[in-house]
Scaffold this motif. Structure first.
Motif, PDB file in Angstrom:
ATOM      1  N   ILE A 136       0.766  -1.033  -0.030  1.00 33.38           N
ATOM      2  CA  ILE A 136      -0.088   0.184   0.008  1.00 33.38           C
ATOM      3  C   ILE A 136       0.912   1.145   0.033  1.00 33.38           C
ATOM      4  N   PRO A 137       1.136   2.058  -1.263  1.00 29.46           N
ATOM      5  CA  PRO A 137       2.057   2.884  -1.229  1.00 29.46           C
ATOM      6  C   PRO A 137       1.502   4.387  -0.439  1.00 29.46           C
ATOM      7  N   ASP A 138       0.081   4.308  -0.298  1.00 24.99           N
ATOM      8  CA  ASP A 138      -0.328   5.679   0.138  1.00 24.99           C
ATOM      9  C   ASP A 138      -1.259   5.332   1.227  1.00 24.99           C
ATOM     10  N   LEU A 139      -1.037   5.164   2.456  1.00 24.75           N
ATOM     11  CA  LEU A 139      -1.983   4.702   3.508  1.00 24.75           C
ATOM     12  C   LEU A 139      -3.083   5.929   3.723  1.00 24.75           C
ATOM     13  N   HIS A 140      -2.569   7.187   3.445  1.00 30.96           N
ATOM     14  CA  HIS A 140      -3.376   8.545   3.455  1.00 30.96           C
ATOM     15  C   HIS A 140      -4.533   8.591   2.550  1.00 30.96           C
ATOM     16  N   HIS A 141      -4.310   7.782   1.560  1.00 32.53           N
ATOM     17  CA  HIS A 141      -5.433   7.923   0.417  1.00 32.53           C
ATOM     18  C   HIS A 141      -6.935   7.670   0.785  1.00 32.53           C
ATOM     19  N   ARG A 142      -7.508   8.769   0.259  1.00 30.17           N
ATOM     20  CA  ARG A 142      -8.891   8.811   0.693  1.00 30.17           C
ATOM     21  C   ARG A 142      -9.743   7.598   0.691  1.00 30.17           C
ATOM     22  N   TRP A 143      -9.462   6.476   0.123  1.00 34.45           N
ATOM     23  CA  TRP A 143      -9.988   5.321   0.247  1.00 34.45           C
ATOM     24  C   TRP A 143      -9.654   4.584   1.613  1.00 34.45           C
ATOM     25  N   TRP A 144      -8.612   4.796   2.084  1.00 34.78           N
ATOM     26  CA  TRP A 144      -8.141   3.961   3.355  1.00 34.78           C
ATOM     27  C   TRP A 144      -8.281   4.872   4.475  1.00 34.78           C
ATOM     28  N   GLN A 145      -7.562   6.155   4.222  1.00 30.46           N
ATOM     29  CA  GLN A 145      -7.727   7.078   5.666  1.00 30.46           C
ATOM     30  C   GLN A 145      -7.136   6.261   6.864  1.00 30.46           C
ATOM     31  N   PHE A 146      -5.857   5.738   6.591  1.00 35.63           N
ATOM     32  CA  PHE A 146      -5.195   4.915   7.598  1.00 35.63           C
ATOM     33  C   PHE A 146      -3.824   5.037   7.937  1.00 35.63           C
ATOM     34  N   GLY A 147      -3.327   6.521   7.185  1.00 31.96           N
ATOM     35  CA  GLY A 147      -2.226   6.901   7.492  1.00 31.96           C
ATOM     36  C   GLY A 147      -1.914   7.394   8.748  1.00 31.96           C
ATOM     37  N   ASP A 148      -0.668   7.142   9.244  1.00 29.83           N
ATOM     38  CA  ASP A 148      -0.453   7.825  10.626  1.00 29.83           C
ATOM     39  C   ASP A 148      -1.233   7.179  11.842  1.00 29.83           C
ATOM     40  N   THR A 149      -1.744   5.901  11.609  1.00 31.77           N
ATOM     41  CA  THR A 149      -2.618   5.319  12.495  1.00 31.77           C
ATOM     42  C   THR A 149      -2.377   4.114  13.061  1.00 31.77           C
ATOM     43  N   ILE A 150      -1.598   3.392  12.469  1.00 37.00           N
ATOM     44  CA  ILE A 150      -1.201   1.874  12.922  1.00 37.00           C
ATOM     45  C   ILE A 150      -0.548   1.911  14.201  1.00 37.00           C
ATOM     46  N   SER A 151      -1.327   1.291  15.285  1.00 36.01           N
ATOM     47  CA  SER A 151      -0.722   1.175  16.537  1.00 36.01           C
ATOM     48  C   SER A 151      -0.485  -0.258  17.089  1.00 36.01           C
ATOM     49  N   SER A 152      -0.898  -1.349  16.220  1.00 33.43           N
ATOM     50  CA  SER A 152      -0.386  -2.681  16.522  1.00 33.43           C
ATOM     51  C   SER A 152      -0.744  -3.431  15.110  1.00 33.43           C
ATOM     52  N   VAL A 153       0.246  -4.542  15.221  1.00 30.68           N
ATOM     53  CA  VAL A 153       0.096  -5.442  14.204  1.00 30.68           C
ATOM     54  C   VAL A 153      -0.042  -6.927  14.447  1.00 30.68           C
ATOM     55  N   GLN A 154      -0.589  -7.723  13.450  1.00 26.65           N
ATOM     56  CA  GLN A 154      -0.848  -9.134  13.862  1.00 26.65           C
ATOM     57  C   GLN A 154      -0.421  -9.991  12.546  1.00 26.65           C
ATOM     58  N   ARG A 155       0.716 -10.765  12.442  1.00 30.88           N
ATOM     59  CA  ARG A 155       0.882 -11.709  11.839  1.00 30.88           C
ATOM     60  C   ARG A 155       0.011 -13.082  11.763  1.00 30.88           C
ATOM     61  N   LEU A 156      -0.623 -13.309  10.686  1.00 29.91           N
ATOM     62  CA  LEU A 156      -1.702 -14.144  10.631  1.00 29.91           C
ATOM     63  C   LEU A 156      -1.040 -15.528  10.187  1.00 29.91           C
ATOM     64  N   ILE A 157      -1.481 -16.882  10.402  1.00 30.38           N
ATOM     65  CA  ILE A 157      -0.584 -18.159  10.291  1.00 30.38           C
ATOM     66  C   ILE A 157      -1.413 -18.403   8.670  1.00 30.38           C
ATOM     67  N   GLY A 158      -0.467 -18.347   7.684  1.00 28.42           N
ATOM     68  CA  GLY A 158      -0.871 -18.565   6.338  1.00 28.42           C
ATOM     69  C   GLY A 158      -1.173 -17.232   5.516  1.00 28.42           C
ATOM     70  N   PRO A 159      -1.572 -17.464   4.471  1.00 25.67           N
ATOM     71  CA  PRO A 159      -1.749 -16.252   3.567  1.00 25.67           C
ATOM     72  C   PRO A 159      -3.156 -15.739   3.365  1.00 25.67           C
ATOM     73  N   ASN A 160      -4.020 -16.403   4.085  1.00 17.67           N
ATOM     74  CA  ASN A 160      -5.517 -15.665   3.996  1.00 17.67           C
ATOM     75  C   ASN A 160      -5.865 -14.695   5.142  1.00 17.67           C
ATOM     76  N   CYS A 161      -6.693 -13.824   4.665  1.00 11.17           N
ATOM     77  CA  CYS A 161      -7.132 -12.829   5.426  1.00 11.17           C
ATOM     78  C   CYS A 161      -8.505 -13.202   6.313  1.00 11.17           C
ATOM     79  N   PHE A 162      -9.128 -14.422   5.836  1.00 16.05           N
ATOM     80  CA  PHE A 162     -10.551 -14.880   6.647  1.00 16.05           C
ATOM     81  C   PHE A 162     -11.351 -13.686   6.622  1.00 16.05           C
ATOM     82  N   ASN A 163     -12.051 -13.492   7.643  1.00 14.87           N
ATOM     83  CA  ASN A 163     -12.998 -12.298   7.918  1.00 14.87           C
ATOM     84  C   ASN A 163     -12.349 -10.890   7.920  1.00 14.87           C
ATOM     85  N   PHE A 164     -11.173 -10.728   7.929  1.00 19.03           N
ATOM     86  CA  PHE A 164     -10.714  -9.302   8.098  1.00 19.03           C
ATOM     87  C   PHE A 164     -11.277  -8.498   7.000  1.00 19.03           C
TER      88      PHE A 164
END
Length: 139
Positions: A103-131
């Motif tokens: 994602i080259p620009d988290l500030h993009h109007r579609w996401w509006q997620f720039g400068d907001t990430i406070s935690s991260v989680q690695r999933l087991i495997g390549p799928n996003c399930f219900n996220f």
């Protein structure tokens, strides 16, 4: 019967080895510590410009890495999907990122997620399930 039990136990041990928590790796560059299981790289500026922080394990509080609420871009390598969260302890809004996705620009109007990430989680495997997922091309 014993042969099947041995195979099952060996498989369980392999899964346990992949999911065992290890200390989070946060580095100043995207090149450090790549993992085949999965590396999430957060970039301070768009298109991974500026300081980068790389993670190979989940982290419920990014304040200790200096990357909390500072990411403007991200990239996932390896074979695991990742979820990025708005708040500590995997709280608030969340988006899943697939292996190989950037994602080259988290500030993009579609996401509006720039400068907001406070935690991260690695999933087991390549799928996003219900996220919910970012819908973006790679860089």
């Amino acid at each position: 019967m014993r042969k099947h039990l041995t195979i099952i136990l060996a498989s369980a041990a392999a899964v346990a080895a992949l999911t065992t928590a290890a200390p989070v790796q946060a580095t100043g560059t995207a090149g450090g510590g790549r993992s085949m299981v999965g590396t999430l790289t957060l970039g301070q500026n768009q298109s991974l410009g500026g300081t980068n922080w790389s993670f190979t394990e989940s982290n419920g509080n990014l304040s200790s890495t200096g990357s909390e609420d500072r990411a403007s871009s991200l990239q996932v390598t390896g074979t695991s999907a990742w979820v990025v969260y708005q708040h500590d302890a995997n709280g608030g809004r969340a988006y899943c990122v697939l292996p190989g996705q950037s994602i080259p620009d988290l500030h993009h109007r579609w996401w509006q997620f720039g400068d907001t990430i406070s935690s991260v989680q690695r999933l087991i495997g390549p799928n996003c399930f219900n996220f919910p997922m970012f819908l973006s091309n790679t860089l």
